[in-house]
Design an enzyme around this catalytic site. Structure first.
Site, PDB file in Angstrom:
ATOM      1  N   GLY A   8      63.529  65.737  22.248  1.00 13.11           N
ATOM      2  CA  GLY A   8      64.955  66.033  22.208  1.00 13.11           C
ATOM      3  C   GLY A   8      65.345  66.907  21.027  1.00 13.11           C
ATOM      4  N   GLY A  45      61.541  61.282  25.364  1.00 12.74           N
ATOM      5  CA  GLY A  45      60.513  60.238  25.356  1.00 12.74           C
ATOM      6  C   GLY A  45      59.505  60.409  26.483  1.00 12.74           C
ATOM      7  CE  LYS A  76      60.048  56.291  11.551  1.00 14.10           C
ATOM      8  NZ  LYS A  76      60.510  55.121  12.319  1.00 14.10           N
ATOM      9  NE  ARG A 136      69.031  64.463  29.363  1.00 12.81           N
ATOM     10  CZ  ARG A 136      68.991  63.562  28.394  1.00 12.81           C
ATOM     11  NH1 ARG A 136      70.025  62.776  28.183  1.00 12.81           N
ATOM     12  NH2 ARG A 136      67.914  63.445  27.662  1.00 12.81           N
TER      13      ARG A 136
HETATM   14  P1  ADP Z   1      61.586  65.244  18.777  1.00 13.32           P
HETATM   15  O1  ADP Z   1      62.909  64.608  19.117  1.00 13.32           O
HETATM   16  O2  ADP Z   1      61.552  66.706  19.084  1.00 13.32           O
HETATM   17  O3  ADP Z   1      60.413  64.490  19.358  1.00 13.32           O
HETATM   18  P2  ADP Z   1      61.398  63.839  16.274  1.00 13.32           P
HETATM   19  O4  ADP Z   1      62.477  62.915  16.735  1.00 13.32           O
HETATM   20  O5  ADP Z   1      60.024  63.307  16.178  1.00 13.32           O
HETATM   21  O6  ADP Z   1      61.402  65.164  17.176  1.00 13.32           O
HETATM   22  O7  ADP Z   1      61.727  64.387  14.829  1.00 13.32           O
HETATM   23  C1  ADP Z   1      62.925  65.040  14.527  1.00 13.32           C
HETATM   24  C2  ADP Z   1      63.418  64.638  13.178  1.00 13.32           C
HETATM   25  O8  ADP Z   1      62.452  64.834  12.165  1.00 13.32           O
HETATM   26  C3  ADP Z   1      64.612  65.476  12.785  1.00 13.32           C
HETATM   27  O9  ADP Z   1      65.751  64.641  12.703  1.00 13.32           O
HETATM   28  C4  ADP Z   1      64.228  66.043  11.413  1.00 13.32           C
HETATM   29  O10 ADP Z   1      65.291  66.019  10.488  1.00 13.32           O
HETATM   30  C5  ADP Z   1      63.125  65.111  10.977  1.00 13.32           C
HETATM   31  N1  ADP Z   1      62.260  65.753   9.979  1.00 13.32           N
HETATM   32  C6  ADP Z   1      61.496  66.847  10.131  1.00 13.32           C
HETATM   33  N2  ADP Z   1      60.913  67.177   8.966  1.00 13.32           N
HETATM   34  C7  ADP Z   1      61.287  66.267   8.061  1.00 13.32           C
HETATM   35  C8  ADP Z   1      61.024  66.057   6.663  1.00 13.32           C
HETATM   36  N3  ADP Z   1      60.224  66.878   5.988  1.00 13.32           N
HETATM   37  N4  ADP Z   1      61.616  65.016   6.053  1.00 13.32           N
HETATM   38  C9  ADP Z   1      62.433  64.190   6.728  1.00 13.32           C
HETATM   39  N5  ADP Z   1      62.716  64.318   8.035  1.00 13.32           N
HETATM   40  C10 ADP Z   1      62.170  65.349   8.701  1.00 13.32           C
HETATM   41 MG    MG Z   2      63.860  62.827  18.325  1.00 13.08          MG
END
Ligand code: ADP
Ligand code: MG
Length: 402
Positions: free
Chosen positions: A358, A381, A205, A39
């Site tokens: 992230g 976010g 989620k 950053r």
């Molecule tokens: P980003 O930060 O890129 O927006 P998210 O925070 O939504 O992504 O999601 C990332 C998390 O999702 C990771 O910690 C990963 O371990 C979890 N994840 C991905 N697939 C699964 C799964 N099948 N079961 C449980 N957790 C998962």
């Molecule tokens: Mg995340």
């Protein structure tokens, strides 16, 4: 973009002018050591542009989540030292962010100098968007450069509040180079995508991302869904998901989404499952219709990786948010790495790809493809809210381009 940016300012008018710059220098610090300086590096181009033009820079940032009061664990002092090295130019650290010490430091700045003020969140008014706090910063300069895309989705005194306060005094509030770049890439992907346009969504989620799905669905040719998010869709289809992460209260939303999306939405056809999602787990790849009662789905399977890679290879525009599996654990990282590589190859072939989130950015780093991807957003976010079509307060408050 209709907002004025720092490149719209005639550089010859910047010499001797004081500029307040809000950057996102919120880096991880452990025992006074910066463990990831991305950053800080991302904020360098704007600082260079300003200092080389002879502007006097007063730099503001938050770091971590101090509770509205000074806390040495969240001091920006180590950031000042690191920034000085990266800039190759002295950075004066001011151990407070408002008051006589700041006024004195501002008065002593010479052309091309940089002063970094202490963590804005040591002031309780920052996250409360206190107008008095914003006004005390606005009194320091008639130019505000907001380069903190990572906090653009929050209305804080040091972001949108400060922009409004500077404008109220007749000054201007412009986007920094990083902010402008983020808005250009994310905005173009949504508004002027070259087709085929493929979106890839995953992560833990559905709940935080339903708005993103809604905003992307009418624009994309394909929506590839992986990660735990896919499990809720599986359940909506009546499939067994065993002990996998499922959001039972989103099954109905998932069902509606499937109906609306039709053939555009692709779910995994197979999965990597195990009894536990942990290092050294005994894994196997099964068809999505063969997930057992005790199974946990941890990644997309090999057939899915091939299907997704083919779709991505055909794409001219890609937006990716959310890992395909629990990529933090080696045994479940393969699907995410395969998708990251497919996205990078598409970029090698001339496609435009934007990665938001992230964990997705961390996954791209882990796959070693960061340099090949068109744009990896620095705002987790903020990039998600942007992709969901929400207005970002830190952007809305900037001066319109005339
Ligand atoms: P980003 O930060 O890129 O927006 P998210 O925070 O939504 O992504 O999601 C990332 C998390 O999702 C990771 O910690 C990963 O371990 C979890 N994840 C991905 N697939 C699964 C799964 N099948 N079961 C449980 N957790 C998962
Ligand atoms: Mg995340």
């Amino acid at each position: 973009m209709s907002k004025k940016t720092v490149s719209d300012i005639d550089p010859s008018t910047l010499a001797g002018r004081t500029a307040l710059v809000r950057a996102d220098l919120n880096v991880p610090v452990e025992n006074g050591r910066i463990t990831d300086d991305q950053r800080i590096r991302a904020s360098i181009p704007t600082l260079r542009l300003l200092t080389e033009a002879g502007a006097r820079v007063i730099l503001l940032s938050h770091l971590g989540r101090p509770k509205g009061a000074p806390d040495p664990a969240f001091s920006l002092a180590p950031v000042a030292a690191h920034l000085e090295k990266l800039l190759g130019h002295p950075v004066r650290f001011v151990p407070v962010s408002v008051g006589p010490e700041v006024d004195a430091a501002a008065a002593e700045l010479r052309d091309g100098d940089v002063a970094l003020l202490e963590n804005t969140r040591f002031m309780a008014g920052d996250t409360k968007n206190d107008p008095d706090l914003a006004a005390s910063w606005a009194a320091l300069a008639n130019l505000f450069v907001n380069d903190a895309f990572g906090t653009a989705h929050r209305a804080h005194a040091s972001t949108s509040g400060l922009a409004e306060a500077v404008e109220a005094r007749g000054g201007e509030a412009v986007a920094g180079l990083l902010m402008a770049r983020e808005l250009r890439f994310l905005g173009d992907a949504l508004d002027h995508p070259e087709h085929p346009f493929v979106a890839i969504l995953g992560g833990a989620k559905i709940s935080g991302k339903i708005e993103v799905i809604d905003a992307l669905l009418p624009r994309v040719d394909r929506l590839l869904v992986g990660g735990a998010m896919a499990n809720t869709f599986f359940k909506a289809l009546g499939l067994e998901t065993g002990a996998s992460l499922v959001e039972d209260d989103r099954i109905e939303v998932a069902r509606e989404t499937l109906e609306r999306a039709g053939e555009r939405l692709l779910l995994p056809v197979d999965c990597v499952v195990a009894a536990e999602i942990a290092d050294g787990a005994q894994t196997k790849v099964v068809q999505r219709s063969h997930v057992g009662k005790g199974d946990r789905i941890g990644d997309i399977g090999s057939a899915t990786r091939d299907v997704f890679a083919r779709e991505i290879a055909d794409a001219r525009t890609v937006v990716w948010n959310g890992p395909m599996g629990v990529f933090e654990v080696d045994a479940f990282a393969g699907g995410t790495v395969a998708v990251a590589q497919a996205v990078a190859s598409a970029c090698d072939g001339g496609a435009t790809a934007v990665v938001g989130g992230g964990d997705s950015a961390a996954a791209a780093r882990r796959a070693g493809v960061t340099e090949r991807i068109t744009h990896i957003s620095t705002g987790g976010g903020a990039s998600l809210e942007f992709l969901a079509g929400d207005a970002l307060p830190g952007v809305v408050a900037l001066t319109e381009k005339s």
